[in-house]
Design an enzyme around this catalytic site. Structure first.
Site, PDB file in Angstrom:
ATOM      1  N   HIS A 168     -58.783 -31.973  64.813  1.00 44.30           N
ATOM      2  CA  HIS A 168     -58.100 -33.161  64.307  1.00 44.30           C
ATOM      3  C   HIS A 168     -58.977 -34.049  63.182  1.00 44.30           C
ATOM      4  CE1 HIS A 168     -56.128 -33.389  68.647  1.00 44.30           C
ATOM      5  NE2 HIS A 168     -55.676 -32.130  67.888  1.00 44.30           N
ATOM      6  N   HIS A 191     -48.260 -31.069  65.064  1.00 41.36           N
ATOM      7  CA  HIS A 191     -49.566 -31.066  65.945  1.00 41.36           C
ATOM      8  C   HIS A 191     -50.106 -29.692  65.319  1.00 41.36           C
ATOM      9  CE1 HIS A 191     -52.984 -32.821  67.897  1.00 41.36           C
ATOM     10  NE2 HIS A 191     -53.014 -31.436  68.198  1.00 41.36           N
ATOM     11  N   ASP A 251     -53.592 -28.727  63.656  1.00 37.74           N
ATOM     12  CA  ASP A 251     -54.683 -27.964  64.218  1.00 37.74           C
ATOM     13  C   ASP A 251     -54.993 -26.879  63.144  1.00 37.74           C
ATOM     14  OD1 ASP A 251     -55.074 -29.408  66.719  1.00 37.74           O
ATOM     15  OD2 ASP A 251     -53.619 -28.106  67.753  1.00 37.74           O
ATOM     16  N   HIS A 268     -55.293 -21.949  68.492  1.00 38.07           N
ATOM     17  CA  HIS A 268     -56.712 -22.125  68.130  1.00 38.07           C
ATOM     18  C   HIS A 268     -57.405 -20.676  68.137  1.00 38.07           C
ATOM     19  CE1 HIS A 268     -57.026 -26.152  67.992  1.00 38.07           C
ATOM     20  NE2 HIS A 268     -56.771 -26.525  69.131  1.00 38.07           N
TER      21      HIS A 268
HETATM   22 ZN    ZN Z   1     -54.848 -30.323  68.586  1.00 33.75          ZN
END
Ligand code: ZN
Length: 279
Positions: free
Chosen positions: A73, A225, A229, A252
């Protein structure tokens, strides 16, 4: 485009969402060509994909036996504000504070102190389209005159299909908080994760509703969000990107694999590849 840093030291303190421990970090100004890096227990860890050691629900960087976690973040905010040179020093803990679960507090504090330097920024100019896929999920990038990132996905039980974009306005993504599904809470805790998680720093999604009394900040907040990321993980290329990135259901792990593959393709012979320019 010139390189940037910050004019003055900035500090943040707060709980780490996974460790549950209080962290204290200091952001220090740096000179040209330092890059973005972390300093913990005397070891400098560059914010670079080569140091990624974990992608399980957060991005973890490590070197010489020490690591820093949940960097994405803060990195996303630094990337969006064009801050190329900074040292993030850990005075306590090893996880970047989660704060309210979004990038908002980092954005608010750093934005006031962005300082332009005199050297041109390093920019990776995308010359041809590239795609990295894992089953249904994929991330692709194509040539574009600026930087734009898109995320498409769904929010289980709440939003069947949605797409969000960042094309230069951080306000569209910085407010979006970390989220998880109600049914995953037990599993996360059993994995030793989310020990610092609460309704103060994460949106918990039930079946068709959210547990947070204040509700969502936008109906597609979880997708925004995921975009935050993505931008943070893309910054691990170590330079600015001129190209259009599109992620379908990425997380991720896929972000990291995409960055590594793109870098291996682009920088395969040497870092002085012709596609990295300093205009
Ligand atoms: Zn995150």
């Amino acid at each position: 485009m010139l390189q940037k840093t910050i004019s003055d030291t900035i500090d943040f303190e707060g709980i780490g969402v996974h460790s549950g421990e209080v962290s204290k970090i200091l952001l220090h100004p740096e000179k040209e060509n330092t890059g973005v890096r972390f300093l913990i227990k005397g070891v400098y860890i560059p914010a670079h994909y080569a140091y990624v050691k974990g992608t399980e629900h957060a991005t973890l960087l490590g070197k010489e036996g020490v690591s820093v976690s949940t960097v994405e973040h803060l990195l996303a905010v630094l990337y969006m504000l064009g801050v190329d040179n900074i040292t993030v020093e850990f005075l306590r803990g090893y996880e970047v504070p989660i704060l309210d679960g979004s990038g908002y507090h980092f954005y608010k504090a750093v934005k006031e102190k962005v300082l332009e330097l005199s050297s041109p920024a390093r920019v990776l100019e995308i010359q041809e389209a590239f795609e990295y896929r894992n089953c249904r999920a994929y991330i692709k990038i194509e040539p574009y005159e600026g930087f734009c990132a898109y995320y498409r996905g769904y929010v289980r039980g709440m939003l069947e299909d949605g797409q969000v974009q960042y094309c230069g306005n951080p306000k569209e993504v910085v407010f979006a908080r970390t989220f998880c599904y109600e049914e995953d809470v037990e599993r996360l805790l059993s994995m030793g994760l989310a020990k610092g998680g609460s309704l103060k720093n994460a949106v918990v999604i039930g079946n068709g509703f959210v547990h947070n009394p204040e509700g969502m900040r936008s109906k597609d907040e979880p997708l925004r969000h995921k975009l935050l990321d993505l931008i943070g993980d893309l910054s691990l290329l170590g330079c600015r990107i001129r190209g259009k990135v599109y992620s379908y259901l990425g997380g991720h792990r896929l972000n990291y694999e995409f960055v590594r593959s793109l870098a291996e393709r682009t920088f395969s012979t040497s870092l002085a590849s012709s596609s990295v320019s300093t205009p």
